[in-house]
Design a protein around this motif. Structure first.
Motif, PDB file in Angstrom:
ATOM      1  N   ASP A   1       8.700   7.941  -1.602  1.00 12.73           N
ATOM      2  CA  ASP A   1       7.354   8.504  -1.518  1.00 12.73           C
ATOM      3  C   ASP A   1       7.004   9.322  -2.752  1.00 12.73           C
ATOM      4  O   ASP A   1       5.848   9.377  -3.172  1.00 12.73           O
ATOM      5  CB  ASP A   1       7.223   9.369  -0.259  1.00 12.73           C
ATOM      6  CG  ASP A   1       7.190   8.526   1.006  1.00 12.73           C
ATOM      7  OD1 ASP A   1       6.958   7.303   0.901  1.00 12.73           O
ATOM      8  OD2 ASP A   1       7.414   9.077   2.092  1.00 12.73           O
ATOM      9  N   SER A   2       8.001   9.983  -3.347  1.00 11.74           N
ATOM     10  CA  SER A   2       7.789  10.722  -4.584  1.00 11.74           C
ATOM     11  C   SER A   2       9.056  10.639  -5.412  1.00 11.74           C
ATOM     12  O   SER A   2      10.160  10.475  -4.880  1.00 11.74           O
ATOM     13  CB  SER A   2       7.437  12.193  -4.301  1.00 11.74           C
ATOM     14  OG  SER A   2       8.496  12.830  -3.615  1.00 11.74           O
TER      15      SER A   2
ATOM     16  N   ASN B   1       0.825  -1.212   0.000  1.00 13.44           N
ATOM     17  CA  ASN B   1       0.000   0.000   0.000  1.00 13.44           C
ATOM     18  C   ASN B   1       0.860   1.264   0.000  1.00 13.44           C
ATOM     19  O   ASN B   1       0.463   2.310   0.542  1.00 13.44           O
ATOM     20  CB  ASN B   1      -0.953   0.022   1.209  1.00 13.44           C
ATOM     21  CG  ASN B   1      -2.022  -1.036   1.101  1.00 13.44           C
ATOM     22  OD1 ASN B   1      -2.622  -1.220   0.045  1.00 13.44           O
ATOM     23  ND2 ASN B   1      -2.256  -1.755   2.192  1.00 13.44           N
ATOM     24  N   ALA B   2       2.038   1.182  -0.586  1.00 13.68           N
ATOM     25  CA  ALA B   2       2.948   2.322  -0.647  1.00 13.68           C
ATOM     26  C   ALA B   2       2.405   3.385  -1.595  1.00 13.68           C
ATOM     27  O   ALA B   2       1.594   3.089  -2.482  1.00 13.68           O
ATOM     28  CB  ALA B   2       4.329   1.860  -1.112  1.00 13.68           C
ATOM     29  N   PRO B   3       2.830   4.645  -1.443  1.00 12.86           N
ATOM     30  CA  PRO B   3       2.281   5.731  -2.270  1.00 12.86           C
ATOM     31  C   PRO B   3       2.389   5.481  -3.767  1.00 12.86           C
ATOM     32  O   PRO B   3       1.505   5.891  -4.523  1.00 12.86           O
ATOM     33  CB  PRO B   3       3.116   6.943  -1.843  1.00 12.86           C
ATOM     34  CG  PRO B   3       3.545   6.636  -0.454  1.00 12.86           C
ATOM     35  CD  PRO B   3       3.760   5.157  -0.416  1.00 12.86           C
ATOM     36  N   GLN B   4       3.470   4.817  -4.218  1.00 11.83           N
ATOM     37  CA  GLN B   4       3.666   4.608  -5.643  1.00 11.83           C
ATOM     38  C   GLN B   4       3.592   3.116  -6.022  1.00 11.83           C
ATOM     39  O   GLN B   4       4.163   2.696  -7.024  1.00 11.83           O
ATOM     40  CB  GLN B   4       5.009   5.203  -6.083  1.00 11.83           C
ATOM     41  CG  GLN B   4       5.105   6.705  -5.835  1.00 11.83           C
ATOM     42  CD  GLN B   4       6.218   7.361  -6.601  1.00 11.83           C
ATOM     43  OE1 GLN B   4       6.050   7.765  -7.762  1.00 11.83           O
ATOM     44  NE2 GLN B   4       7.376   7.481  -5.980  1.00 11.83           N
TER      45      GLN B   4
END
Length: 296
Positions: free
Chosen positions: A198-199, A134-137
């Motif tokens: 995260d980004s 369920n990580a951001p990417q």
């Protein structure tokens, strides 16, 4: 650029041990049904291989300042896909090899039907491993891995390879085949680590694309050289099969000396793609050196 005290070998050993432990935790244990399939999956994955693809995931995450823990799922997933490809590639209907990583191939140990299912199960588990974070990417990681695995990536390259056996390919056609067959998963491993952050900025993806394209090709050229020059014990798989099967390789096309020169060129181009980074890219530089300097 800052002076670096980085040494590749200890870094690689730590991360190889890390992904090995993560793979052990991820794979189903052998005492739950279906026991034979789970035993065969573990046989195919654990205790072997250089884990280069996992190292690439950890190194690109490190480049962007992400902790190793954030790249565990990426490293595991790409190693599961790689193991699936090896299991299927060794089967009689494909490359037909009885030896892998110094021991009997999965289909020799467990039979063709079980080996087929092992590959299928490992592929499914790879995507589950990423999705479970369920990580951001995570969605982007799934997209990258799916594209690298399918008909526009590794599987497509395998098909081109099968259809090209016994044919003399041009250098352009050979490079195209290997950018699919080998390069796609090298690229995916590198980008999966980047997307573990995260980004991720587009400039980093572009530079890592350049890096992984050169490294994917270099990896294959070195493999071709080793297949022609090393023995079976050194390789952990049957040596000299490319020539026996009349496959076009960089050695058959260019000769040993020119193939080695190409590896040197690709290594130099790879270092150039990382020139804008400081010591945070040292692990990627170390992997490039490891890939290109494997003993011929």
């Amino acid at each position: 650029m800052s002076i670096s005290s980085f040494t590749f070998e200890p870094w690689a050993a730590i991360h190889q041990q890390r992904v090995e432990a993560a793979l052990d935790d991820t794979l189903p244990v052998v005492d739950i049904q279906p026991e034979r399939l789970h035993a065969a999956m573990r046989y195919a994955v654990l205790g072997g291989g250089k884990r280069v693809r996992a190292l690439l995931s950890y190194a690109s995450a490190e480049l962007l300042g992400a902790p190793a823990s954030s790249a565990d799922a990426a490293a595991v997933s790409v190693e599961l896909i790689h193991a699936f490809s090896l299991v299927h590639d060794d089967m009689p209907c494909m490359d037909d090899d009885n030896l892998r990583r110094g021991k009997p191939s999965c289909h020799k140990q467990y039979g063709d039907a079980t080996a087929l299912l092992v590959g299928d199960a490992l592929q499914s588990l790879a995507f589950q491993c990423i999705a479970d974070t369920n990580a951001p990417q995570a969605l982007k990681q799934v997209q990258v891995l799916a594209q690298a695995t399918g008909s526009r990536g590794m599987c497509g390259g395998q098909d081109i390879d099968l259809q090209s056996t016994g044919k003399l390919l041009s250098r352009e056609a050979l490079e195209n085949m290997h950018q699919y067959k080998t390069g796609a998963l090298i690229r995916a491993a590198t980008l999966l680590g980047a997307y573990a952050a995260d980004s991720t900025e587009e400039i980093h993806i572009n530079l890592l694309n350049q890096y992984s394209q050169n490294m994917g090709l270099a990896f294959q050229v070195v493999d071709d050289i080793l297949d022609a020059t090393a023995d079976t014990q050194t390789l952990g798989k049957t040596a000299g099969k490319d020539a026996l099967q009349e496959k076009s390789t960089y050695v058959s096309l260019l000769g040993i000396d020119e193939a080695k020169a190409l590896v040197t060129t690709l290594y130099e181009q790879t270092l150039q793609s990382l020139a804008g980074f400081d010591t945070q890219a040292d692990s990627l530089r170390g992997i490039a050196r490891f890939i290109c300097e494997r003993p011929f």
